[in-house]
Design an enzyme around this catalytic site. Structure first.
Site, PDB file in Angstrom:
ATOM      1  CB  CYS A 129      -0.966  -0.011   1.183  1.00  0.00           C
ATOM      2  SG  CYS A 129      -0.147  -0.017   2.783  1.00  0.00           S
ATOM      3  CG  ASP A 130      -1.288   4.689  -1.374  1.00  0.00           C
ATOM      4  OD1 ASP A 130      -1.380   3.666  -2.066  1.00  0.00           O
ATOM      5  OD2 ASP A 130      -2.112   5.619  -1.427  1.00  0.00           O
ATOM      6  CE  LYS A 131       0.575   8.124   2.395  1.00  0.00           C
ATOM      7  NZ  LYS A 131      -0.533   7.485   1.673  1.00  0.00           N
ATOM      8  CB  SER A 477      -6.515   9.771  -3.394  1.00  0.00           C
ATOM      9  OG  SER A 477      -6.458   8.555  -4.101  1.00  0.00           O
TER      10      SER A 477
END
Length: 578
Positions: A129-131, A477
């Site tokens: 996921c993103d982070k 986002s």
């Protein structure tokens, strides 16, 4: 450390495992199942973020098993460890979203702490996921320890109404539902179809943007990241990642020798050419700082201005990230940049090839339409621009992919947080021409710089994306599209000019001039700022309070820790309140 230990690649772990004095450590490790033979080999940390709160990282345990097998096959001993993750998609629009960017720092710090604490010789970091992606890169460059990053893969697209859909469609369906253009049954159908299994969000949103950047930065094995999460070849890629980590340890290849200035320019070029997330600006600034590489906002604008958009990917395009793999992979995008003279071809990657060699070896699928020919881009310039002006003296970022708007002028509609703006969109009180201003959502003010997909998705769903602009000191986002300006600095909580905007003030966003201005005199704006009172801290104690007290400006990557000097420059101060 013994000569033998050093020769075997145990440059760090020998101090933990060798000699009579280390008998207690060996006794503890034997209890965890490690043998004397295991402890005589280089020890490779295999870090991942398996968690049951999202699909993005749901395959990490399986990939870790394969990476460990690869390490053993190459003569090393793997030690698996976990870190955390916060799902942007699940927490979006809630108080929990404040924890998202905070988690980047916690993840990077936790990787550093367990690596230092257990004297690993190398690392395989599995991210999803993103982070987790920028956090892993930050930790790798901070530690400067041989290792690599493996992206666990994109989710498959959902299917509804005869077309591919993603989580972006669900957020926009919420806006359409509020506007009365779809009913409860249609909203439910979109919800149930959008996310069919494991993997990170399907478009060129933040996770896939940063996954792309990792290959072009040279920290991920070429061709490994674009394999989708559920593709069986992902397991083989994890095995090979384990083997490769052992080679890096044996040869002493360190991340900072790969993550050079040229590599960062390549990463920016691939982000802009793919129409990627504005979050890449924040994250690449942070990674560069950890690597001691000078990088600033102006570099993103300069590189984006010369780099066309070549990938027809959501949120603004037709295809999803899995289609990139089917088209021949990220190497095809590299070849396009190579053809245009926009790739620093001599930059090395973890698999010992140069990025130019990777691009030259691309196996493009005949007839693919995902990545355009160099001569026929979707747009002549990349998807990011950096603006300055009375409202953003230290800069802000605008996303240009997915729309053709370059100028907006209109009255401000000011909201002190995301929730109040979302309620106004749902109540249909935002009008054509408005400039929506959401403040107190920056790194300090949030804290945590929440993304605004709930709001931007609702704006699109309500049919307002072509007639309003949105400005915030928060983030967007990667699924956001429309005329949106983020990362306004200085942020409102620190007395930036955005704190002084009032309803009705006329704001101009002019991309061609790279300006963001307000029709209020400098004297009046200064008087408003002087009369401004800082909002009370949202958290008085705990991790988010600590973050707010330590975090630096978004224009420097929103870091919380000291970093190596960039070139000959002194370290950048990281206190958000200095």
């Amino acid at each position: 450390m013994s000569e033998n230990g050093a020769a075997r690649g145990k440059r760090n772990s020998a101090v933990m495992t060798e000699g009579p004095g280390r008998a207690p450590a060996r006794a503890m490790l034997r209890a965890a199942g490690f043998t004397a033979d295991d402890l005589a080999k280089p020890i490779i940390g295999v870090g991942h973020a398996w968690i049951e709160t999202m699909p993005c990282n749901f395959n990490h345990r399986q990939l870790a098993d394969q990476a460990k097998a690869g390490i053993r096959a190459a003569g090393g001993t793997p030690m698996e460890f976990n870190t955390i993750a916060v799902s942007d998609g699940v927490s979006m629009g809630t108080e929990g979203m404040r924890a998202s960017l905070v988690s980047r720092e916690v993840i990077a710090d936790s990787i550093e702490v367990v690596t230092r604490g257990h004297s690993f010789d190398g690392l395989v970091l599995i991210v999803g996921c993103d982070k987790t992606i920028p956090a892993a890169a930050m930790a790798l460059c901070r530690l400067d320890l041989p290792g690599l990053i493996l992206y666990s893969g994109t989710i498959a697209a959902g299917r509804h109404g005869g077309r591919d859909i993603t989580i972006q469609d669900v957020f926009e369906a919420v806006g359409a539902h509020a506007a009365g253009t779809i009913d409860d049954a249609e909203l439910r159908a979109v919800e149930e179809a959008a996310c069919p299994g494991a993997g990170a969000c399907a478009g060129q949103f933040t996770a896939n943007t940063m996954s792309t950047a990792m290959e072009f930065l040279g920290l991920s094995p070429a061709g490994a990241n674009d394999i989708p999460a559920i593709d069986e070849r992902k397991q083989a890629a994890a095995f090979e990642a384990g083997r490769l980590a052992m080679r890096l340890v044996g040869e002493g290849v360190r991340p900072r020798t790969l993550a050079t200035r040229g590599a960062f320019e390549n990463a920016i070029a691939c982000v802009t050419a793919s129409g990627g997330s504005t979050n890449a600006v924040l994250h690449l600034l942070a990674i560069a700082a950890e690597a001691g590489v000078p990088l600033e906002l102006a570099d993103f604008d300069r590189i984006s201005a010369r780099t066309p958009i070549l990938a027809d990917l959501k949120p603004g395009g037709r295809f999803v990230a899995a289609d990139v793999h089917a088209a021949g992979g990220l190497a095809v995008l590299g070849r396009r940049l190579q053809e245009l003279g926009l790739l620093d071809e001599d930059c090395l990657t973890v698999d010992a090839r140069t990025i130019g060699e990777v691009a030259s070896s691309a196996q493009e699928t005949p007839g693919q339409e995902v990545i355009r020919a160099a001569a026929s881009p979707l747009k002549d310039r990349g998807g990011i621009a950096v603006l300055h002006g009375a409202l953003a003296p230290d800069g802000c970022v605008v996303k240009l992919a997915g729309h053709d708007r370059r100028l907006h002028r209109g009255p401000a509609r000011v909201f002190e947080n995301e929730e109040s703006c979302f309620a106004a969109v749902q109540a249909r009180t935002i009008g054509d021409g408005d400039v929506v201003v959401i403040r107190n959502e920056g790194p300090v003010g949030g804290p945590g710089m929440r993304e605004m997909l709930a709001v931007t998705g609702a704006i699109v769903g309500a049919g307002l994306s072509d007639s309003v602009a949105l400005i915030t000191d928060g983030r967007f986002s990667g699924a956001t599209h429309g005329f949106m300006v983020a990362h306004v600095t200085p942020e409102a909580a620190l007395g930036g000019p955005i704190a002084a905007v009032r309803d009705g003030d006329v704001i101009t966003v002019d991309v061609d001039r790279r300006r963001i201005e307000i029709d209020v005199s400098a004297a009046e704006l200064e008087a408003r700022v002087l009369a401004w009172t800082p909002p009370p801290a949202r958290y008085q104690y705990g991790a988010l309070a600590k973050y707010a007290a330590m975090v630096g400006s978004a224009s420097h990557g929103a870091l919380t820790s000291p970093v190596p000097p960039a070139g000959d420059a002194a370290p950048v101060a990281r206190s958000g309140r200095t």
